[in-house]
Enzyme design. Structure first.
Site, short mmCIF file in Angstrom:
data_model
loop_
_atom_site.label_atom_id
_atom_site.label_comp_id
_atom_site.label_asym_id
_atom_site.label_seq_id
_atom_site.Cartn_x
_atom_site.Cartn_y
_atom_site.Cartn_z
N THR A 1 0.82 -1.21 0.00
CA THR A 1 0.00 0.00 0.00
C THR A 1 0.85 1.26 0.00
O THR A 1 1.94 1.27 0.59
CB THR A 1 -0.90 0.01 1.26
N TYR B 1 -1.85 0.21 10.17
CA TYR B 1 -2.09 -0.47 8.90
C TYR B 1 -0.85 -0.39 8.01
O TYR B 1 -0.34 -1.42 7.53
CB TYR B 1 -3.30 0.17 8.19
#
Ligand code: UDP
Length: 331
Positions: A121, A145
């Protein structure tokens, strides 16, 4: 199909994984899906594709699946992806994203699986200093995250240096849209992403769209993001498998188009495609949102010869809305 080792797709019943399964099948690959259905849907896996319900961090299950299906490549999507939730439940994120990835990588080394494609990501960059963001930018994630994904990149890099495993980590920017044939799309019970939320408002599933902040230092005051169509992203994964099959080196690649749109521009596009105005309300900034995030796409173009087919905001929105209508109709 013959001559190609089977690809194990973890999280293949989820949004991006399901599109990757379709792209792999379209390219002639045999696939097996492993998904615990915590957020994915069994119906997202096409008929005829072997499906195993289970956890991508279960060593015994993994050993069995890798051997039984003669897996040659693992494509790892299974994981948790909601940033605010990762702040509230960091240990759940480190378990589901980092520890499970550790178990999966270890199972691959044990079973002699030599190719691994990882769903990473742009959150690993945190708030980038320079735009567009290149893969060599500092990785300073600002939430659990991003850190949980970055640690998996590190594990892959170190494992590749020590063992016979090569990997490609794709750092996704803002993934949106749906399969143009309506075979897959996003089904999150609690939507958090802009295009999904705007699509739900467009079909009457929610009463308004909150626009988080219109006082950012951007051309219209709203945040700019690099929205990439999920089918182009899925194609990049297939190209990554081919690259590794052809003996290509391990690497980390941004997956974005290299240009961005503001939140307002996205909402304008949704209104244009829907053919009616959206109920939009300006709200305070959302914590942790960088003003602008746009990928440098030179490396993925050079490495994979990635040629996006849907690099157009209205196309992304049109496919997302078509999927939203399908869900609203109960399909
Ligand atoms: N956004 C918004 N309203 C929403 C959801 C998102 O204004 O209901 C904004 C968000 O603040 C960010 C952009 O849209 O500037 C993209 O957010 P999203 O959650 O889709 O992706 P992210 O960039 O956070 O991964």
């Amino acid at each position: 199909m013959s001559g190609r080792a089977t690809v194990l797709v973890t999280g293949g019943a989820g949004y991006i994984g399901a599109h990757a399964v379709l792209a792999l099948a379209g390219a002639g690959y045999r696939t097996v899906v492993l998904d615990d259905l915590s957020t994915g849907r069994r119906a997202a896996v096409p008929d005829g594709i072997p499906f195993i319900q289970g956890n991508a961090g279960d060593p015994d299950l993994l050993a069995d699946v890798l051997e039984r299906h003669a897996i040659g490549t693992v494509m790892h999507f299974a994981g948790s992806i909601v940033v605010p939730e990762s702040v509230d439940k960091p240990l759940a994120y480190y378990r589901n994203n980092t520890l499970n990835s550790h178990a999966l990588i270890e199972a691959c080394v044990r079973a002699g699986v030599s190719r691994f494609v990882f769903s990473s990501t742009a959150a690993v960059y945190g708030v980038p200093e320079r735009l567009p963001v290149s893969e060599d930018s500092p990785t300073l994630p600002i939430n659990p995250y991003g850190r949980s994904k970055l640690m998996t990149e590190w594990m892959l890099r170190d494992t590749a240096a020590a063992h016979g495993l090569r990997f490609m980590a794709l750092r996704y920017f803002n993934v949106a849209g749906a399969d143009p044939q309506g075979r897959a799309g996003q089904c999150s019970p609690v939507a958090t992403h802009l295009i999904k939320i705007a699509g739900e408002a467009a079909v009457g599933k929610r009463s308004e769209v909150l626009l988080f902040g219109d006082d950012y230092p951007t051309h219209d005051g709203t945040c700019v993001r690099d929205y990439v169509h999920v089918c182009d992203l899925a194609d990049a994964h297939v190209a990554a498998v081919r690259h590794l099959e052809n003996g290509g080196e391990s690497g980390i690649l941004n997956c974005g188009y290299g240009h961005g749109y503001s939140v307002r521009e996205v909402l304008d596009a949704v209104e244009r495609v829907a053919g009616h105005p959206l109920p939009v309300r300006i709200a305070p900034r959302r914590a942790g949102d960088p003003p602008e995030l746009v990928a440098s796409r030179e490396r993925i173009t050079d490495t994979l010869n990635w040629q996006p087919q849907h690099d157009d905001l209205d196309t992304i929105v049109r496919t997302a809305l078509a999927w939203e209508r399908r869900l609203a109709d109960g399909g």
